[in-house]
Design a protein around this motif. Structure first.
Motif, PDB file in Angstrom:
ATOM      1  N   UNK A   1      40.239  29.412   3.997  1.00 38.63           N
ATOM      2  CA  UNK A   1      40.785  30.059   2.805  1.00 38.63           C
ATOM      3  C   UNK A   1      42.291  29.829   2.704  1.00 38.63           C
ATOM      4  N   UNK A   2      42.983  29.938   3.841  1.00 37.00           N
ATOM      5  CA  UNK A   2      44.434  29.722   3.867  1.00 37.00           C
ATOM      6  C   UNK A   2      44.761  28.261   3.567  1.00 37.00           C
ATOM      7  N   UNK A   3      44.004  27.360   4.219  1.00 34.12           N
ATOM      8  CA  UNK A   3      44.273  25.926   4.080  1.00 34.12           C
ATOM      9  C   UNK A   3      44.060  25.463   2.640  1.00 34.12           C
ATOM     10  N   UNK A   4      43.010  25.961   1.994  1.00 37.41           N
ATOM     11  CA  UNK A   4      42.732  25.548   0.618  1.00 37.41           C
ATOM     12  C   UNK A   4      43.808  26.027  -0.348  1.00 37.41           C
ATOM     13  N   UNK A   5      44.583  27.027   0.078  1.00 37.38           N
ATOM     14  CA  UNK A   5      45.672  27.526  -0.775  1.00 37.38           C
ATOM     15  C   UNK A   5      46.944  26.698  -0.630  1.00 37.38           C
TER      16      UNK A   5
ATOM     17  N   UNK B   1      36.891  33.716  11.705  1.00 36.63           N
ATOM     18  CA  UNK B   1      38.255  33.191  11.847  1.00 36.63           C
ATOM     19  C   UNK B   1      38.413  31.880  11.089  1.00 36.63           C
ATOM     20  N   UNK B   2      37.435  31.011  11.224  1.00 39.05           N
ATOM     21  CA  UNK B   2      37.539  29.723  10.530  1.00 39.05           C
ATOM     22  C   UNK B   2      37.286  29.853   9.037  1.00 39.05           C
ATOM     23  N   UNK B   3      36.523  30.861   8.645  1.00 40.73           N
ATOM     24  CA  UNK B   3      36.409  31.139   7.220  1.00 40.73           C
ATOM     25  C   UNK B   3      37.756  31.537   6.637  1.00 40.73           C
ATOM     26  N   UNK B   4      38.512  32.365   7.392  1.00 40.85           N
ATOM     27  CA  UNK B   4      39.844  32.785   6.965  1.00 40.85           C
ATOM     28  C   UNK B   4      40.804  31.601   6.973  1.00 40.85           C
ATOM     29  N   UNK B   5      40.695  30.733   8.000  1.00 39.14           N
ATOM     30  CA  UNK B   5      41.556  29.550   8.091  1.00 39.14           C
ATOM     31  C   UNK B   5      41.322  28.627   6.895  1.00 39.14           C
TER      32      UNK B   5
ATOM     33  N   UNK C   1      37.355  32.771  21.489  1.00 38.53           N
ATOM     34  CA  UNK C   1      37.699  33.703  20.410  1.00 38.53           C
ATOM     35  C   UNK C   1      39.211  33.868  20.320  1.00 38.53           C
ATOM     36  N   UNK C   2      39.850  34.064  21.473  1.00 41.07           N
ATOM     37  CA  UNK C   2      41.307  34.229  21.489  1.00 41.07           C
ATOM     38  C   UNK C   2      42.002  32.992  20.921  1.00 41.07           C
ATOM     39  N   UNK C   3      41.473  31.825  21.235  1.00 45.36           N
ATOM     40  CA  UNK C   3      42.058  30.579  20.714  1.00 45.36           C
ATOM     41  C   UNK C   3      41.866  30.479  19.202  1.00 45.36           C
ATOM     42  N   UNK C   4      40.736  30.977  18.705  1.00 51.52           N
ATOM     43  CA  UNK C   4      40.499  30.966  17.261  1.00 51.52           C
ATOM     44  C   UNK C   4      41.495  31.881  16.544  1.00 51.52           C
ATOM     45  N   UNK C   5      41.711  33.073  17.099  1.00 51.89           N
ATOM     46  CA  UNK C   5      42.675  34.010  16.508  1.00 51.89           C
ATOM     47  C   UNK C   5      44.087  33.436  16.579  1.00 51.89           C
ATOM     48  N   UNK C   6      44.381  32.748  17.678  1.00 52.12           N
ATOM     49  CA  UNK C   6      45.674  32.076  17.826  1.00 52.12           C
ATOM     50  C   UNK C   6      45.893  31.077  16.691  1.00 52.12           C
ATOM     51  N   UNK C   7      44.858  30.308  16.351  1.00 49.19           N
ATOM     52  CA  UNK C   7      44.965  29.331  15.253  1.00 49.19           C
ATOM     53  C   UNK C   7      45.130  30.038  13.909  1.00 49.19           C
TER      54      UNK C   7
ATOM     55  N   UNK D   1      48.759  31.123  13.734  1.00 45.23           N
ATOM     56  CA  UNK D   1      49.658  29.976  13.633  1.00 45.23           C
ATOM     57  C   UNK D   1      49.650  29.368  12.236  1.00 45.23           C
ATOM     58  N   UNK D   2      48.507  29.382  11.559  1.00 48.29           N
ATOM     59  CA  UNK D   2      48.402  28.791  10.217  1.00 48.29           C
ATOM     60  C   UNK D   2      48.768  29.803   9.127  1.00 48.29           C
ATOM     61  N   UNK D   3      48.371  31.058   9.333  1.00 52.90           N
ATOM     62  CA  UNK D   3      48.605  32.096   8.333  1.00 52.90           C
ATOM     63  C   UNK D   3      50.068  32.506   8.246  1.00 52.90           C
ATOM     64  N   UNK D   4      50.707  32.707   9.422  1.00 49.99           N
ATOM     65  CA  UNK D   4      52.093  33.180   9.432  1.00 49.99           C
ATOM     66  C   UNK D   4      52.864  32.504  10.562  1.00 49.99           C
ATOM     67  N   UNK D   5      53.152  31.208  10.414  1.00 49.79           N
ATOM     68  CA  UNK D   5      53.796  30.457  11.503  1.00 49.79           C
ATOM     69  C   UNK D   5      55.171  30.991  11.894  1.00 49.79           C
ATOM     70  N   UNK D   6      55.893  31.588  10.949  1.00 48.59           N
ATOM     71  CA  UNK D   6      57.237  32.084  11.257  1.00 48.59           C
ATOM     72  C   UNK D   6      57.200  33.291  12.195  1.00 48.59           C
ATOM     73  N   UNK D   7      56.110  34.049  12.159  1.00 45.33           N
ATOM     74  CA  UNK D   7      55.998  35.232  13.020  1.00 45.33           C
ATOM     75  C   UNK D   7      55.082  34.990  14.224  1.00 45.33           C
ATOM     76  N   UNK D   8      54.642  33.739  14.382  1.00 41.84           N
ATOM     77  CA  UNK D   8      53.686  33.400  15.446  1.00 41.84           C
ATOM     78  C   UNK D   8      54.189  33.829  16.827  1.00 41.84           C
ATOM     79  N   UNK D   9      55.432  33.465  17.141  1.00 39.05           N
ATOM     80  CA  UNK D   9      55.975  33.756  18.470  1.00 39.05           C
ATOM     81  C   UNK D   9      56.238  35.245  18.680  1.00 39.05           C
ATOM     82  N   UNK D  10      56.450  35.990  17.603  1.00 39.27           N
ATOM     83  CA  UNK D  10      56.677  37.432  17.752  1.00 39.27           C
ATOM     84  C   UNK D  10      55.367  38.213  17.836  1.00 39.27           C
TER      85      UNK D  10
END
Length: 317
Positions: free
Chosen positions: A224-228, A218-222, A117-123, A126-135
């Motif tokens: 959605x982001x990817x298709x955009x 999580x993958x449903x949200x991913x 689950x944590x790895x899914x949220x991590x993805x 990383x895909x939704x807001x890569x610029x703020x990923x590290x913060x």
């Protein structure tokens, strides 16, 4: 001599290897040993590489390290009883030792589910807001996430051995698998197991049930982001970062769902089917996860090459 059956308790259980193949245990011992070596070596390499390679000191690989620890824990839980059966033809396990093994198997399984689950949220981040990923995923957040995953698994599974301990066992003491699982032990009890069944159901819903739903959302949200994303290349690049995790999810949940369905509805199936599904549930993830992540991670491949290819030959090349 008469005795009160309700006060009698088996001192040990008898484990079952693979029904119908008892005469071939000697030949099966070597592939089984190889499977354990691959699982321990592969996950050990992942942990070692992540620890030594500074380029892998990011949340995604910290979670992978947690997954490798969970896989090693599952492997070590079943190692003594499995090798005892197939190498030494020793099928007995003490009652208390069975409860301990059962506790750790279910605990490490719950940990692995939580890490996925944590790895899914991590993805997602990383895909939704890569610029703020590290913060967002700082070292403190990753550490606290690991503590929550561990605490949840330990606390949820903790009552299970005590619920089994209170039950009387004075009839059959032959288990269906090569290790102790809650449902398998519970079915041998000579009293009502309603409380055990209810708590087991609640525990499964709270851990693997909620985890699988979280991963699905999580993958449903991913998606959605990817298709955009405008470009096809960008969509493929984003999805490619999820391939390893998707494989790990399928490797973990497919055998788990199969085993659960068989336990609930497959009583008419042969004991061989039950044994094979149980072995797949505990042996497949620790073996295949390192292979999947080795294929997808250059640093891990490089580490394995350094181990197996002599330094002198590497230098000459």
């Amino acid at each position: 001599m008469a005795y009160n059956e309700s006060n009698f308790q088996h001192l040990y259980f008898v484990l079952t290897g693979i029904p119908g193949l008892e005469e071939k245990y000697y030949w099966m011992a070597f592939p089984l040993g190889a499977i354990y070596v691959i699982a321990l070596f592969g996950n050990g390499i992942i942990i070692s590489t992540i620890k030594t390679e500074s380029s892998l000191h990011i949340p995604m690989y910290y979670f992978l390290c947690m997954l490798a620890f969970a896989d090693m824990g599952l492997t070590l839980c079943t190692l003594p009883s499995m090798l005892g059966i197939f190498w030494l033809n020793y099928k007995f396990i003490a009652f208390d030792a069975c409860l301990v093994q059962m506790y750790f198997i279910h605990t490490f399984s719950a940990i692995e589910s939580g890490v996925l689950v944590a790895m899914a949220i991590d993805r997602v981040v990383a895909i939704w807001n890569p610029l703020r990923y590290s913060t967002i995923f700082t070292s403190g957040v990753v550490c606290n996430t690991g503590i929550v995953i561990l605490s949840r698994a330990v606390c949820v599974v903790f009552p299970v051995p005590f619920l089994i301990k209170r039950l009387p066992f004075y009839r059959s003491n032959i288990l269906s698998h090569s290790f102790c699982l809650h449902q398998d032990v519970m079915h041998l009890a000579c009293a009502s197991t309603r409380v055990n069944s209810l708590y087991g159901l609640i525990a499964v819903i709270f851990t693997k049930g909620s985890d699988s739903l979280s991963i699905f959302l999580s993958y449903g949200f991913i998606l959605r982001i990817v298709m955009a994303i405008a470009s096809g290349e960008g969509r493929l690049k984003a999805l490619n970062t999820c391939v390893s995790h998707i494989c790990a999810v399928l490797i973990f949940y497919v055998p788990l769902i199969g085993l659960s369905v068989i336990h609930r509805f497959g009583k008419h199936l042969s004991p061989l089917t039950h044994a094979l599904m149980a072995n797949a549930y505990l042996l497949v993830p620790p073996v295949l996860n390192p292979i999947v992540y080795t294929v997808k991670t250059k640093e891990i491949r490089k580490k394995i090459i350094q181990i197996f290819v002599p330094t002198k030959i590497t230098a000459e090349g």
